[in-house]
Design a protein around this motif. Structure first.
Motif, short mmCIF file in Angstrom:
data_model
loop_
_atom_site.label_atom_id
_atom_site.label_comp_id
_atom_site.label_asym_id
_atom_site.label_seq_id
_atom_site.Cartn_x
_atom_site.Cartn_y
_atom_site.Cartn_z
N GLN A 2 18.58 30.98 54.56
CA GLN A 2 19.77 31.19 53.74
C GLN A 2 20.41 29.85 53.41
OE1 GLN A 2 22.73 33.60 55.62
NE2 GLN A 2 23.48 34.35 53.67
N HIS A 72 43.54 39.52 45.00
CA HIS A 72 42.73 40.16 46.04
C HIS A 72 43.61 40.76 47.13
CE1 HIS A 72 39.54 41.03 48.82
NE2 HIS A 72 40.14 40.30 49.74
N ARG A 77 40.01 46.10 46.64
CA ARG A 77 38.91 46.86 46.05
C ARG A 77 38.35 46.18 44.81
NH1 ARG A 77 41.65 51.98 44.55
NH2 ARG A 77 43.40 50.54 44.45
N ALA A 79 37.42 43.13 44.60
CA ALA A 79 36.63 41.97 45.00
C ALA A 79 35.24 42.00 44.36
CB ALA A 79 36.50 41.93 46.52
N LYS A 80 34.73 40.83 44.03
CA LYS A 80 33.40 40.68 43.42
C LYS A 80 32.39 40.33 44.53
CE LYS A 80 35.00 40.86 39.20
NZ LYS A 80 35.02 42.13 38.55
N PRO A 81 31.11 40.65 44.30
CA PRO A 81 30.07 40.24 45.26
C PRO A 81 30.04 38.71 45.40
CG PRO A 81 29.20 41.82 43.67
CD PRO A 81 30.57 41.43 43.20
N LEU A 82 29.67 38.23 46.56
CA LEU A 82 29.68 36.80 46.86
C LEU A 82 28.82 36.00 45.87
CD1 LEU A 82 30.69 34.57 48.68
CD2 LEU A 82 28.77 35.02 50.19
N ASP A 83 27.63 36.47 45.54
CA ASP A 83 26.77 35.73 44.61
C ASP A 83 27.45 35.56 43.25
OD1 ASP A 83 24.79 35.44 46.48
OD2 ASP A 83 23.60 37.13 45.76
N GLU A 84 28.11 36.61 42.78
CA GLU A 84 28.81 36.52 41.49
C GLU A 84 29.97 35.53 41.57
OE1 GLU A 84 31.51 39.37 38.64
OE2 GLU A 84 29.92 40.31 39.83
N ALA A 85 30.67 35.56 42.67
CA ALA A 85 31.81 34.64 42.85
C ALA A 85 31.32 33.19 42.85
CB ALA A 85 32.55 34.96 44.14
N TRP A 86 30.22 32.89 43.55
CA TRP A 86 29.70 31.53 43.58
C TRP A 86 29.26 31.06 42.21
CZ3 TRP A 86 30.76 27.77 46.55
CH2 TRP A 86 31.05 27.98 47.89
#
Length: 102
Positions: A2, A72, A77, A79-86
């Motif tokens: 990871q 947030h 509710r 909140a965006k997925p972590l990959d999308e946020a990055w």
């Protein structure tokens, strides 16, 4: 394995990219009439560019990031997925870099 996505690593990678490609102002300071500028001039320009970048990041943190955090906290509710946020963070940092190249 990871990938380590800590803020420090993101900024280090971004800074290494910027140093490797150099900005227009740094290249300009490093080549005065075909000669290299004095070391003190190159350092001064580099420090000024770093300060401008730091100011841009600080502004971004105080405006965009703070607003997102507040939103947030008000409704987790959304909140965006972590990959999308990055991806959004990296895109914003690229945008800041492009603005500084002008």
């Amino acid at each position: 394995m990871q990938e380590d996505r800590s803020a420090l690593n993101v900024f280090e990678a971004t800074d290494e990219h910027n140093i490797a490609r150099g900005s227009g102002e740094t290249r300009q300071a490093a080549s005065v009439t075909g000669n290299h500028a004095p070391e003190s001039e190159v350092v001064r320009v580099g420090l000024r560019e770093l300060q401008e970048r730091e100011n841009a990041v600080e502004h971004w943190l105080r405006t965009d990031v703070a607003a997102t955090y507040d939103a947030h906290k008000a409704d987790p509710r959304k909140a965006k997925p972590l990959d999308e946020a990055w991806k959004r963070i990296e895109a914003r940092m690229d945008e800041i870099d492009r603005q500084q190249d002008w």
